[in-house]
Structure formats: C-alpha cells, structure tokens
Scaffold this motif. Sequence first.
Motif, PDB file in Angstrom:
ATOM      1  N   VAL A 178       0.794  -0.979  -0.190  1.00  0.00           N
ATOM      2  CA  VAL A 178       0.187  -0.132  -0.250  1.00  0.00           C
ATOM      3  C   VAL A 178       0.710   1.148   0.291  1.00  0.00           C
ATOM      4  CG1 VAL A 178      -2.116   1.497   1.356  1.00  0.00           C
ATOM      5  CG2 VAL A 178      -1.483  -0.873   1.319  1.00  0.00           C
ATOM      6  N   CYS A 179       0.968   2.407  -0.756  1.00  0.00           N
ATOM      7  CA  CYS A 179       1.473   3.253  -0.911  1.00  0.00           C
ATOM      8  C   CYS A 179       0.055   5.030  -0.311  1.00  0.00           C
ATOM      9  CB  CYS A 179       1.855   3.833  -1.793  1.00  0.00           C
ATOM     10  SG  CYS A 179       3.004   2.255  -2.924  1.00  0.00           S
ATOM     11  N   MET A 180       0.785   5.438   0.252  1.00  0.00           N
ATOM     12  CA  MET A 180      -0.346   6.113   0.535  1.00  0.00           C
ATOM     13  C   MET A 180       0.047   8.023   0.553  1.00  0.00           C
ATOM     14  SD  MET A 180      -1.982   4.460   3.960  1.00  0.00           S
ATOM     15  CE  MET A 180      -0.436   3.306   4.354  1.00  0.00           C
ATOM     16  N   THR A 181      -0.433   8.791   0.135  1.00  0.00           N
ATOM     17  CA  THR A 181       0.487  10.510  -0.196  1.00  0.00           C
ATOM     18  C   THR A 181      -1.090  11.034   0.945  1.00  0.00           C
ATOM     19  OG1 THR A 181      -0.861  10.631  -2.622  1.00  0.00           O
ATOM     20  CG2 THR A 181       1.928  10.057  -2.310  1.00  0.00           C
ATOM     21  N   GLU A 182       0.040  12.563   0.465  1.00  0.00           N
ATOM     22  CA  GLU A 182      -1.607  14.004   1.038  1.00  0.00           C
ATOM     23  C   GLU A 182      -2.513  12.694   1.892  1.00  0.00           C
ATOM     24  OE1 GLU A 182      -3.436  15.218  -2.028  1.00  0.00           O
ATOM     25  OE2 GLU A 182      -2.318  14.252  -3.388  1.00  0.00           O
ATOM     26  N   LEU A 183      -0.867  12.750   3.218  1.00  0.00           N
ATOM     27  CA  LEU A 183      -1.653  12.086   4.909  1.00  0.00           C
ATOM     28  C   LEU A 183      -2.159  13.246   5.448  1.00  0.00           C
ATOM     29  CD1 LEU A 183       1.469  10.390   5.865  1.00  0.00           C
ATOM     30  CD2 LEU A 183       0.022   9.637   4.607  1.00  0.00           C
ATOM     31  N   ASP A 184      -3.057  12.754   5.967  1.00  0.00           N
ATOM     32  CA  ASP A 184      -3.894  13.964   7.013  1.00  0.00           C
ATOM     33  C   ASP A 184      -2.966  14.433   7.621  1.00  0.00           C
ATOM     34  OD1 ASP A 184      -6.953  14.341   8.426  1.00  0.00           O
ATOM     35  OD2 ASP A 184      -5.234  14.355   9.864  1.00  0.00           O
ATOM     36  N   ARG A 185      -2.782  15.448   7.951  1.00  0.00           N
ATOM     37  CA  ARG A 185      -1.689  16.331   8.596  1.00  0.00           C
ATOM     38  C   ARG A 185      -2.409  15.943  10.052  1.00  0.00           C
ATOM     39  NH1 ARG A 185      -2.029  22.549   6.449  1.00  0.00           N
ATOM     40  NH2 ARG A 185      -1.168  21.950   4.002  1.00  0.00           N
ATOM     41  N   VAL A 186      -3.557  16.013  10.776  1.00  0.00           N
ATOM     42  CA  VAL A 186      -3.042  15.725  12.374  1.00  0.00           C
ATOM     43  C   VAL A 186      -2.455  14.481  12.415  1.00  0.00           C
ATOM     44  CG1 VAL A 186      -4.901  15.440  14.691  1.00  0.00           C
ATOM     45  CG2 VAL A 186      -5.404  17.066  12.681  1.00  0.00           C
ATOM     46  N   TYR A 243       5.062 -11.322   7.880  1.00  0.00           N
ATOM     47  CA  TYR A 243       5.655  -9.739   7.963  1.00  0.00           C
ATOM     48  C   TYR A 243       5.096  -9.391   7.813  1.00  0.00           C
ATOM     49  CZ  TYR A 243       6.666  -9.320   3.062  1.00  0.00           C
ATOM     50  OH  TYR A 243       5.724  -8.700   1.631  1.00  0.00           O
ATOM     51  N   SER A 244       5.269  -7.603   9.045  1.00  0.00           N
ATOM     52  CA  SER A 244       4.559  -6.158   8.445  1.00  0.00           C
ATOM     53  C   SER A 244       5.522  -5.227   8.549  1.00  0.00           C
ATOM     54  CB  SER A 244       3.070  -6.645   8.814  1.00  0.00           C
ATOM     55  OG  SER A 244       3.406  -5.800  10.194  1.00  0.00           O
ATOM     56  N   THR A 245       5.290  -4.140   7.440  1.00  0.00           N
ATOM     57  CA  THR A 245       5.691  -3.184   7.781  1.00  0.00           C
ATOM     58  C   THR A 245       5.320  -1.819   7.088  1.00  0.00           C
ATOM     59  OG1 THR A 245       9.123  -2.497   7.452  1.00  0.00           O
ATOM     60  CG2 THR A 245       7.134  -3.590   5.239  1.00  0.00           C
ATOM     61  N   ILE A 246       5.679  -0.434   7.867  1.00  0.00           N
ATOM     62  CA  ILE A 246       5.147   0.648   8.084  1.00  0.00           C
ATOM     63  C   ILE A 246       6.703   1.665   7.404  1.00  0.00           C
ATOM     64  CG2 ILE A 246       4.268   2.285   8.803  1.00  0.00           C
ATOM     65  CD1 ILE A 246       2.109   0.497   9.577  1.00  0.00           C
ATOM     66  N   HIS A 247       6.141   2.496   6.925  1.00  0.00           N
ATOM     67  CA  HIS A 247       7.486   3.741   7.163  1.00  0.00           C
ATOM     68  C   HIS A 247       6.380   4.736   6.463  1.00  0.00           C
ATOM     69  CE1 HIS A 247      10.209   0.719   5.993  1.00  0.00           C
ATOM     70  NE2 HIS A 247      10.025  -0.508   5.933  1.00  0.00           N
ATOM     71  N   VAL A 248       7.312   5.444   7.374  1.00  0.00           N
ATOM     72  CA  VAL A 248       6.585   7.043   6.984  1.00  0.00           C
ATOM     73  C   VAL A 248       7.037   8.053   6.940  1.00  0.00           C
ATOM     74  CG1 VAL A 248       5.019   8.828   8.629  1.00  0.00           C
ATOM     75  CG2 VAL A 248       4.847   6.053   8.745  1.00  0.00           C
ATOM     76  N   THR A 249       6.737   8.571   6.183  1.00  0.00           N
ATOM     77  CA  THR A 249       7.611  10.693   6.050  1.00  0.00           C
ATOM     78  C   THR A 249       6.515  11.256   6.330  1.00  0.00           C
ATOM     79  OG1 THR A 249       9.252   9.603   3.967  1.00  0.00           O
ATOM     80  CG2 THR A 249       8.934  12.407   3.609  1.00  0.00           C
ATOM     81  N   PRO A 250       5.973  12.024   7.026  1.00  0.00           N
ATOM     82  CA  PRO A 250       5.279  12.464   7.507  1.00  0.00           C
ATOM     83  C   PRO A 250       5.199  14.147   7.296  1.00  0.00           C
ATOM     84  CG  PRO A 250       6.615  13.304   9.346  1.00  0.00           C
ATOM     85  CD  PRO A 250       7.611  11.834   8.752  1.00  0.00           C
ATOM     86  N   GLU A 251       6.400  14.767   6.102  1.00  0.00           N
ATOM     87  CA  GLU A 251       6.363  16.032   5.712  1.00  0.00           C
ATOM     88  C   GLU A 251       4.870  16.585   4.925  1.00  0.00           C
ATOM     89  OE1 GLU A 251      11.261  15.390   6.551  1.00  0.00           O
ATOM     90  OE2 GLU A 251       9.327  14.302   5.808  1.00  0.00           O
ATOM     91  N   ASP A 252       4.773  17.873   4.989  1.00  0.00           N
ATOM     92  CA  ASP A 252       3.222  18.532   4.777  1.00  0.00           C
ATOM     93  C   ASP A 252       3.788  19.016   3.157  1.00  0.00           C
ATOM     94  OD1 ASP A 252       1.265  19.366   4.120  1.00  0.00           O
ATOM     95  OD2 ASP A 252       1.068  21.266   4.695  1.00  0.00           O
ATOM     96  N   GLY A 253       3.898  18.524   1.997  1.00  0.00           N
ATOM     97  CA  GLY A 253       3.893  18.477   0.638  1.00  0.00           C
ATOM     98  C   GLY A 253       4.549  18.167   0.038  1.00  0.00           C
ATOM     99  N   PHE A 254       5.025  17.104   0.302  1.00  0.00           N
ATOM    100  CA  PHE A 254       5.007  15.244   0.205  1.00  0.00           C
ATOM    101  C   PHE A 254       4.784  14.292   1.153  1.00  0.00           C
ATOM    102  CE2 PHE A 254       9.430  17.782   1.993  1.00  0.00           C
ATOM    103  CZ  PHE A 254       8.885  17.078   2.625  1.00  0.00           C
ATOM    104  N   TYR A 256       4.240  11.156   2.495  1.00  0.00           N
ATOM    105  CA  TYR A 256       3.662   9.580   2.199  1.00  0.00           C
ATOM    106  C   TYR A 256       3.759   8.840   3.448  1.00  0.00           C
ATOM    107  CZ  TYR A 256       5.355   5.007   0.059  1.00  0.00           C
ATOM    108  OH  TYR A 256       5.526   4.136  -0.286  1.00  0.00           O
ATOM    109  N   ALA A 257       3.932   7.526   3.145  1.00  0.00           N
ATOM    110  CA  ALA A 257       3.530   6.298   4.137  1.00  0.00           C
ATOM    111  C   ALA A 257       2.984   5.151   3.484  1.00  0.00           C
ATOM    112  CB  ALA A 257       2.199   6.360   5.249  1.00  0.00           C
ATOM    113  N   SER A 258       3.484   3.704   3.420  1.00  0.00           N
ATOM    114  CA  SER A 258       3.589   2.603   2.971  1.00  0.00           C
ATOM    115  C   SER A 258       3.453   1.668   4.149  1.00  0.00           C
ATOM    116  CB  SER A 258       4.846   2.313   2.377  1.00  0.00           C
ATOM    117  OG  SER A 258       5.481   1.854   3.525  1.00  0.00           O
ATOM    118  N   VAL A 291      -3.208   0.142  -4.426  1.00  0.00           N
ATOM    119  CA  VAL A 291      -2.810  -0.849  -3.489  1.00  0.00           C
ATOM    120  C   VAL A 291      -2.509  -2.108  -4.547  1.00  0.00           C
ATOM    121  CG1 VAL A 291      -4.341  -2.945  -2.097  1.00  0.00           C
ATOM    122  CG2 VAL A 291      -4.590  -0.689  -1.496  1.00  0.00           C
ATOM    123  N   ALA A 292      -1.197  -2.894  -4.524  1.00  0.00           N
ATOM    124  CA  ALA A 292      -0.574  -3.721  -4.943  1.00  0.00           C
ATOM    125  C   ALA A 292      -0.681  -5.169  -4.099  1.00  0.00           C
ATOM    126  CB  ALA A 292       0.682  -3.107  -5.632  1.00  0.00           C
TER     127      ALA A 292
END
Length: 353
Positions: A178-186, A243-254, A256-258, A291-292
């Motif tokens: 799963v690739c997610m962009t434009e995360l909720d800011r809160v 297994y499972s894995t999550i990675h988060v880049t939370p900065e506004d403007g770019f 992303y979370a997977s 979602v792939a």
Amino acid sequence: MAVSGFEGFEKRLELRFSTTNNNPMGLRLIDFESLDQVLNEVQCTVVSAVANHSFDAYVLSESSLFVYPTKIIIKTCGTTQLLKSIRPFIHLARTLSLTLRACRYSRGSFIFPKAQPFPYTSFKDEVVIVEESLPNSLRYRKASVMTPSNNNNPSRAWHVFTASADVEPDEPLVVVEVCMTELDRVNARSFFRRKGDGKNSDSAGKEMTRLSGIDTINANAFICDFAFDPCGYSMNGVDGDRYSTIHVTPEDGFSYASFECGLSLYDDGHGDISEVLTRAIDVFRPDCVSVATTYGGEDYSHEVTKRVERMLAKKLGLTCRSRLVDEFPGSGTVVFQSFTPRRQYSSPEGGEQ
C-alpha cells in the motif's frame, strides 16, 4: 507540492531460492558483516533488528530487510541503489548451496523522479540492470507499468518486473503493498519528534506506534519500531512466519506512508485482507491510496478484490477509481487499485461525486 524533499516511495526487491541441502536456516546463516557490506553498496544501514523462529527482520535507515531461509525481501526509499544488492545476495546464497528461482522488482512512481540516480530515472533502464544481474536459468521474464487510463496522478502507476525459472508460482502467500500520499495533517503529527523529549529512537518509536494506532493493525505482531529525528518512522511487525512493515515520511507537501504485509486468502486468525488494510489506512487518512496485491501460489480472487473495495468505501469513504490486473509467469497475478476519498473527487464536468 514541494520543490524538493525526501523520496518516500520505495524500491522493492524479492529474491526466492531453492536449496539442495537440509539446513533449515538457509539464508539466515549469512553473517551480519556480509549483510552490512551489501547494504553499504545500497547506501543504507541497519538501525534495529528482531528475529523469531521463522525469519530475521531488519529496520534500515531507509526502510526494511527481511531474511527467510529461502527468501530475501528488501525495500529502500530515498535515492538508494537497491539493485546493487542483487549480485551480492545471489553470491552469498550460492555459498550456502542455494539457487535463485525467482526475482520480483516493484515500485510506484517517484514523487521526485529527477532526484533519482541512474538507473532509477527510467524503468526501462532499471529492467536492463536487473536482467543483467540474473542468471539465464530465470527464463520466464516480464516487465509491466500498470497505469490507469484515467490517471491524473503519476503516483498511481505501478512498475513490476518478474523473472522465474518456473512457469507456475511457488509462493503461497498474498503480498499486499500500500502506498499513501497526502496524509492527514493531524494524523501525521504523530510521526514528529518533540524537541527535548529525552527519548532515544527506540522509545520514541514505541510512543509513535502507540499514539498513531499502528499497534492495533495486528495485535498479534511483535513490533520493532524506530523514530527518526526530527521526524519519520519505520517499523517491522513479526507474527509467526508473517511479516509486516510501515514507513512514514510525514512532512507536509510530500507526505507519504507505506504499509506492506504477507497474508493468506484464507487466513487462520491473522485477519481478513480488507480488515487489515482498513486498519492500516485509517492510521494515516490519506487523500491518495494505491494498493498492489500479488497473488502467488493462490489463484487471483476477484471476490477478495471487491471485498477490499467495499470495505474501504464503507469504513473510510474511499472510492476505487481504477483496477488493473496483470499476470506474470512464475510470479502470479498482480492487482493494482487506486483510491481517493469521495468527498474530494471531482467529475470531468467539475461537480462533486
């Protein structure tokens, strides 16, 4: 969109091997120094690790590495050189009497494609590098860029290359990416460190896991988490042989979370695919979701795909805007779905739908 920032979209490589000996540890016998040398070529390092009776899980400075007895999964973000790991991993496996049987390389479309080094500026170039790194025995090969016809967001394209020594898949698990962009800011605030919190990366990571609700995605999993400074987060979940894995880049403007996990169509207590995805996506409340799902040894289930779409619509208000299906010899079927919230979707005529 920011002019520049950290590239959250990962490159993912999976290598599957067969063995002629009876050593149950297989690839897990690769010593840490050798792994570290491979990761140095890729341009990342191990920051945390955990293991159980089934596999070893490493949190990396850029994403994750999983080592099973006959399988390696490595995904790295940023501007890492992931494909430089193929030849060294094959060599290390050969020293343990393991033979490569299948390879799969996949990724989304980068947020900052011009910042990527060669060959990651072109999927065609990436495929050439992968093919040159593989033995001729992997003769069933296919490359595909799965792009929805109504695509107005390049992050929704999915790039896949597979190579296999066999026509029939030998991987029984279903892999969901799963690739997610434009995360909720809160929600994204949970992944920023507080100045002067006095915590190290491990304790800060545990706090992020709890505050964000990541610990509720799979209550059975042991979570190895890590918080980056000043922001960012990674975790690996270990649940038996899953297994499972999550990675988060939370900065506004770019932002992303997977989220990625290995499941079964008919799971035994590990959770229905649609329910697991709903819990994971709800942590981030993104505006764009892709979602792939790769069905390996199991036949592609249209009902499972529809169930995912119904659940995300009912629980999260996400509407499936596109669904693509492609078959890969020896590597199963890939289903690629793109979602956006109903409230933010405009029709070509400009009205809300």
